[in-house]
Design a protein around this motif. Structure first.
Motif: not given
Length: 737
Positions: A682-688, A693-701, A703-710, A715-718
C-alpha cells in the motif's frame, strides 16, 4: 384375531421408528455425530504426507481430472488404524474395486463452509462415515499389493460398467449419460446444463433409481418366470429376492433404491407368507433398516425426499382421487345405448374417459409428490418447480419406455444381433425426445420459483397443516390447525420486532480472490457490492456461494447492486444473483470488458429488465441515516459508507497513484477494505491518512509484505477467518466471523 395382531404389530413398528428418529435428532443436536470416532485414521495430524494401506471398497469413479474412491484403511505409516478415507488421485491409474493398496499422499480433514448457508461438504462426508481425505498427485505413490474383491460386489460393478459401456458405444454422449441415469442411477456423465433443466422441469427424480425402477424389474422377471419358464407362483416370488438385491447393488444402493428394495422385498415376503400387504408398514420398516445401518442418513436430502414423496403419494393421491370420483361422465359422453351406433359412441366415450383418468392419475400422483417434497426442495435447493405438475404427465410414460429400451439395448449387445442397431436408434431417439421436452418445460418463463431457505419450524408446521386439512372435521385436528396457523403468523412478527433497527450490518463474504460485500441498513434496505467470481468455469460462485448466503438470510429482493470494476472476480457471481433475485437498481461505471461472461451479465440484466445507472461523476445517496458516496476513478468505483461515527472505505484494484490521489478525499476510516486483495504493498501516504482501525482483506492468500505493513491495525482476512461481519450502531463496532 390375526388382523388385530397385524394391526398392533404395524402400530408398534411405526412407534418404534418414530422414537428411534427422535433419538437420532437428539444425538445430532448434542453433536454426537460430528465427533470423529476413537482410533479413526482421521485423528492423525492433517496437512502431512502419509502412507495408507487398505482395501478399495467402492468402484473408482472418473470425474474431471481425478479418480475418486473410498479406502478402508488398516495401516497408516505401518501403524494399525481403522476408518474410511476418501482418496482423490490426480493421475491416470488402473485401480479396481477390491484392490489392496499402499498409497502415499497429502492427508487432510475436510473444512466446514466459511459462508453461512452454503453446502457443508464436511458434514456430507461425515454422514457417510468418511472423516478425512487423501490427495495423491504421483503414480509412483500408488502400489497395488493384492486384490480381494467380494464376488457379488465385483460382479455387480462389472455388470454396471458393461451397461455403461454399451450405452457409450451405441448412443450419442448426451443421450448415453441420461439413459445411464434413468436405468442404473449413474449421474457422473451429466453436464451441469442437463442437471439444471431436469431440476427446473421438476423431473430430476427420474435420474435417481427409485421405486418404479425396482418394481419394473420385479414385474419383468416375475412375468418371465411365470410365462416363459412356467415356474410356480411362490417359487417365482422367491427367485425375485436375489435379483432385486443384485439390481440394488448395480445401482449403487443409494437411499431411494434401498427404500424401494426393502419395500419390494417386504411385499414379496408377505406374498410368500400369504398375508395382506400394508404399505405404511413397509415404508417404516424400510426407514428403520436404513437408519439402523447408518443413523445420520436421516439428515440426507435424498433420504428425506424419497420417503416424503412416497408417503405423500400414498396419503394424498387417494384423497385427491376421491374428490374426482364424485363426478360422473358428462351426459354427452354417456348416451343411452338405444342402438348399435349409440353403443359404439358409448364405447368410445368410455375409452376416452379412461384416457382422461389415466392422465389425471399421473397429474395427481405428481401433485401429491410435489406437495410432500416442496418444503424440502425449498430448504435444500431454494427452488420449487411449478411446471413439474405438467411436465411429469409427458415425461413419466416416456421414462418407463426408455427404461425398457435401455435394458433391451444391453441384452441386444450381448447377443450381438441386427436388433442392436435398431434398438440403439430407438433408444437414442427416445432419450433425445425426453431431453427436448424437458428443455422446453424448463425454459418456460417462471417454470421454477427461487425461494429463501425456510426455517425448520415452518417445514414442521407445513406438514402438520397439509395433513390436518383432510382431518379438519375431527375436533382435535381443528384446534391443531388453528394453533399451527397462529404460530406460523406470530413467529415472523416476533423476529421482526426482535431485529435491532438501529444496526448497520456489513458482511464480507469469503469468495476467495475477489469481492462480495452484503450491506444491510438500519431501515431494512440492502445493497450488494460485487459478487465475486471464479476463473474456473465449472464453479459458479454466484449460484453456490452468494445466492445461498442471501437465501439463508431470507433475502429475495436486493435494492441496489454496485459493480465496482470490470474484472471477472468481481462480476461473474452477479450473473446468477441477477437471475435469482429481484433487483431494483444496478449501479456501475462506463468501463467495458471484452470477456464473454461480462456480456452474459449485461444480457441477464436486460432480460430481467433491471434498471441500470452508469456512474461517470461522483454520486451520493442516503439509505436511512447512512450516507453512501461512490467515486469513479479510472476503471474502478471507490465507495464510502458513513453511519454516524462509523465509516467504511471500499477500495478495489487501485494503484498506489490512485491511493495517493484519494488520500485528500477521505479522512480517518474505521474500516478499510484493503486494495488489490492484499496482494500489493500500500501507499504509505494513503495508509497514514486513512489510519483504519480495522483492515479487511478479501483474498485467498494475502502478501506477507502487506501483513507487515498493517501490523499495527486489526487485520481480518477472509482466507483466515472466512466470512467477516461488521455490526455498528453508528458508535460501537463489533466484528464477527
Amino acid at each position: 384375531m390375526i388382523s388385530q395382531r397385524s394391526y398392533n404389530m404395524k402400530i408398534t413398528l411405526i412407534k418404534l421408528t418414530v422414537i428411534y428418529i427422535c433419538l437420532i435428532i437428539i444425538l445430532e443436536l448434542l453433536g454426537v455425530f460430528n465427533r470423529i470416532p476413537k482410533n479413526n485414521v482421521a485423528l492423525n495430524t492433517p496437512g502431512n504426507e502419509i502412507t495408507l494401506t487398505g482395501k478399495i471398497i467402492s468402484d473408482p469413479e472418473q470425474k474431471d481430472n481425478k479418480i475418486s474412491f473410498i479406502l478402508e484403511t488398516d495401516k497408516i505409516n505401518d501403524i494399525s488404524t481403522k476408518g474410511n478415507v476418501l482418496v482423490n488421485v490426480y493421475v491416470k491409474t488402473n485401480l479396481l474395486y477390491g484392490d489392496i493398496v499402499s498409497i502415499t499422499g497429502k492427508f487432510f480433514i475436510p473444512k466446514s463452509p466459511t459462508v453461512p448457508g452454503t453446502f457443508n461438504y464436511k458434514k456430507y462426508l461425515f454422514r457417510k462415515k468418511i472423516y478425512s481425505i487423501l490427495s495423491v498427485t504421483s503414480k509412483d505413490n500408488i502400489k497395488v499389493l493384492d486384490s480381494k474383491p467380494s464376488f457379488i460386489w465385483q460382479l455387480s460393478y462389472k455388470l454396471r460398467k458393461n451397461i455403461l459401456q454399451t450405452y457409450n458405444n451405441n448412443l450419442s454422449e448426451q443421450q448415453s449419460a441420461v439413459l445411464s441415469g434413468i436405468t442404473i442411477g449413474e449421474k457422473s456423465g451429466l453436464t451441469p446444463y442437463i442437471q439444471k433443466i431436469f431440476t427446473d422441469a421438476g423431473v430430476m427424480h427420474v435420474l435417481v433409481v427409485s421405486g418404479s425402477n425396482v418394481a419394473f424389474i420385479a414385474l419383468i422377471f416375475f412375468w418371465i418366470f411365470r410365462n416363459v419358464f412356467r415356474i410356480k407362483k411362490k417359487i417365482a416370488f422367491g427367485l425375485l429376492i436375489p435379483i432385486i438385491l443384485f439390481y440394488a447393488m448395480i445401482t449403487g444402493a443409494n437411499p431411494p433404491v434401498v427404500r424401494a428394495t426393502v419395500m419390494t422385498l417386504v411385499v414379496i415376503i408377505t406374498m410368500l407368507l400369504s398375508r395382506n400387504v400394508d404399505i405404511y408398514h413397509s415404508i417404516f420398516f424400510a426407514a428403520l433398516i436404513i437408519l439402523i445401518n447408518n443413523p445420520v442418513t436421516l439428515f440426507d436430502a435424498g433420504f428425506q425426499m424419497s420417503f416424503a414423496a412416497t408417503i405423500g403419494i400414498i396419503y394424498f393421491f387417494p384423497k385427491f382421487f376421491f374428490f374426482l370420483s364424485k363426478y360422473k361422465l358428462p351426459k354427452f359422453l354417456n348416451p343411452a345405448p338405444r342402438d348399435a351406433k349409440s353403443n359404439n359412441l358409448k364405447t368410445i366415450a368410455v375409452k376416452l374417459w379412461s384416457g382422461v383418468n389415466w392422465i389425471l392419475s399421473i397429474f395427481l400422483v405428481s401433485l401429491a409428490a410435489q406437495i410432500a417434497v416442496a418444503p424440502l426442495l425449498a430448504y435444500y435447493f431454494n427452488k420449487i418447480s411449478i411446471i413439474a405438475l405438467i411436465s411429469n404427465i409427458f415425461i413419466l410414460p416416456l421414462i418407463e419406455i426408455s427404461l425398457i429400451s435401455g435394458f433391451i439395448l444391453y441384452l441386444a449387445s450381448i447377443i450381438v444381433t441386427p436388433m442392436l442397431f435398431i434398438t440403439a436408434k430407438i433408444s437414442d431417439g427416445l432419450v433425445f425426445l425426453i431431453i427436448y421436452l424437458i428443455d422446453f418445460f424448463a425454459n418456460i418463463p417462471h417454470s421454477t420459483i427461487r425461494v429463501f431457505t425456510p426455517p425448520i419450524y415452518f417445514i414442521i408446521l407445513f406438514y402438520i397443516i397439509i395433513i390436518g386439512l383432510f382431518k379438519v372435521k375431527q375436533y382435535i385436528w381443528k384446534w391443531i390447525l388453528i394453533l399451527s396457523m397462529i404460530i406460523l403468523s406470530i413467529i415472523p412478527l416476533f423476529n421482526n420486532l426482535k431485529r435491532n433497527k438501529n444496526m448497520l450490518s456489513i458482511t464480507f463474504l469469503d469468495v476467495g480472490l475477489g469481492n462480495a460485500i452484503y450491506c444491510e441498513f438500519p431501515n431494512g434496505s440492502n445493497m450488494l457490492v460485487d459478487g465475486g467470481g471464479s476463473w474456473n468455469p465449472e464453479y459458479d460462485i454466484g449460484e453456490n456461494v452468494v445466492s445461498p448466503y442471501l437465501w439463508n438470510k431470507k433475502i429475495t429482493n436486493i435494492d441496489n447492486i454496485v459493480l465496482t470494476n470490470r474484472y471477472l472476480n468481481h462480476y461473474r457471481g452477479l450473473i446468477s444473483v441477477c437471475r435469482n433475485f429481484k433487483i431494483k437498481r444496478f449501479i456501475t461505471t462506463n468501463f467495458a470488458s471484452k470477456e464473454g461472461e461480462y456480456f452474459d451479465l449485461l444480457k441477464t440484466i436486460s432480460e430481467k429488465n433491471i434498471p441500470v445507472e452508469f456512474i461517470s461523476i461522483n454520486k451520493y445517496f442516503d439509505e436511512d441515516n447512512c450516507k453512501i458516496s461512490i467515486l469513479p476513478f479510472k476503471d474502478s468505483l471507490i465507495m464510502n459508507i458513513k453511519y454516524c461515527d462509523f465509516s467504511l472505505l471500499i477500495c478495489n484494484d487501485i494503484s498506489k497513484e490512485t491511493q495517493n490521489m484519494i488520500s485528500d478525499n477521505f479522512a480517518h476510516q474505521n474500516i478499510l477494505l484493503v486494495p488489490n486483495y492484499g496482494k500489493k504493498v500500500l501507499s504509505d501516504k494513503f495508509l497514514l491518512k486513512i489510519l483504519p482501525e480495522y483492515a479487511i482483506i478479501s483474498t485467498d492468500s494475502p502478501s506477507l509484505k502487506v501483513l507487515e505493513q498493517l501490523k499495527n491495525h486489526k487485520i481480518f482476512s477472509t482466507s483466515d477467518y472466512g466470512t467477516i461481519t461488521i455490526n455498528s450502531d453508528g458508535e460501537y463496532i463489533e466484528v464477527t466471523n
